[in-house]
Scaffold this active site. Structure first.
Site: not given
Ligand SMILES: [Zn+2]
Length: 302
Positions: A76, A232, A236, A259
């Site tokens: 973040h 969000h 990321d 991710h």
């Molecule tokens: Zn995150």
């Protein structure tokens, strides 16, 4: 091509780590041209560049570095740095994990705003895609295609009826990032939170730094956007793309990614130099002033 940017002055922030639950303190420092984004582990003095070859994606966080010098949960903060358009910065961390703050990138954007942005002399080097690159993992995939600027088309689909299918489409420029992306908080499902805690993870997680979703409702309070979840994911993605070293000019389409797939895309792009070119700049955009595992000199000219 715009010029490179750093921050005007050092700023400090503190908080607890999402996974360790332990306090951590970050100091953001101005850095010279062509320095890129680098971390300094305060206890060991080790400098770790924010690069994919130094990154490990854990199940629930991204970690940079090795062994005693590992810095966890960097995503973040990296997202905020890249999102507001900063190229050169040194992040010093006391503790092993970057504080989670409120679960979004907004607190980092705020302290970067307090630090102020300073334009440097040299133009920025941008990695511009010239051919598509795609990675897949079953039904999940992410594709980058040529574009003059960074745009995203991100879709998520969860069985949970409250999250369900969400899609975010837009250009990622500093203004849009600050307003539409940075405030989106990390999220988790109540059943996963219980599992994580039983595994000794998420020890710092609470309703104040994570959107927690039960089967039919958000149990942690009001959402900041109806589609905060997919926003969000874009946050990321911006952080994970920082591991490319260079700002990316590409149009990204992601379907149920995360991710691990973001990091795979970064690796796939770097593995195919025939699919991109470096534009602008005039020299290497990333010159590592200190090799890994080397003590930082006391007087660093910044
Ligand atoms: Zn995150």
């Amino acid at each position: 091509m715009r010029r490179q940017r750093t921050i005007r002055q050092a700023v400090v922030s503190e908080g607890i780590g999402l996974h360790t639950g332990l306090p951590g303190r970050i100091r953001l420092l101005p850095a010279p041209e062509d320095h890129g984004i680098q971390f300094r582990h305060a206890a060991t003095g080790t400098i770790v560049p924010a690069r994919i070859d130094h990154a490990q994606e854990l199940a629930f966080a991204t970690r940079i570095g090795l062994g005693q010098s590992a810095i966890s949960t960097v995503e973040h903060l990296l997202s905020a740095i890249r999102g507001v358009g900063i190229d050169n910065i040194l992040v010093e961390l006391e503790g092993g994990e970057v504080p989670i703050m409120d679960g979004s990138a907004e607190p980092f954007v705020e302290i970067l705003g307090e630090a102020g942005i300073r334009e440097q002399e040299r133009p920025v080097t941008v990695l511009r895609l010239t051919a598509p690159v795609e990675v897949r993992d079953g039904a999940k995939w992410i594709r980058a295609e040529p574009s003059d600027e960074l745009t995203v088309d991100y879709r998520i689909s969860f069985d949970n009826p409250l999250v369900g299918y969400q899609r975010y489409v837009g250009t990622v420029d500093p203004e849009t990032y600050r307003k539409a992306i940075a405030p989106a908080r990390t999220f988790g499902f109540l059943k996963d939170v219980k599992y994580l805690k039983s595994q000794g993870l998420g020890l710092g997680g609470s309703y104040s730094n994570c959107v927690i979703v039960d089967d039919h409702r958000v149990v942690s309070g009001e959402l900041r956007f109806p589609d905060e979840f997919v926003r969000h994911k874009v946050l990321d993605l911006v952080g994970d793309l920082a591991l490319l070293e260079y700002p990316l000019a590409a149009s990204i389409t992601a379907h149920k990614a995360g991710h691990a797939l973001h990091a795979d895309l970064v690796r796939a792009i770097l593995a195919r130099p025939e699919c991109w070119e470096l534009v602008g700049g005039g020299g290497p955009a990333f010159v590592v002033p200190f090799p890994l595992e080397t003590e930082i000199p006391a007087a660093i000219a910044l």
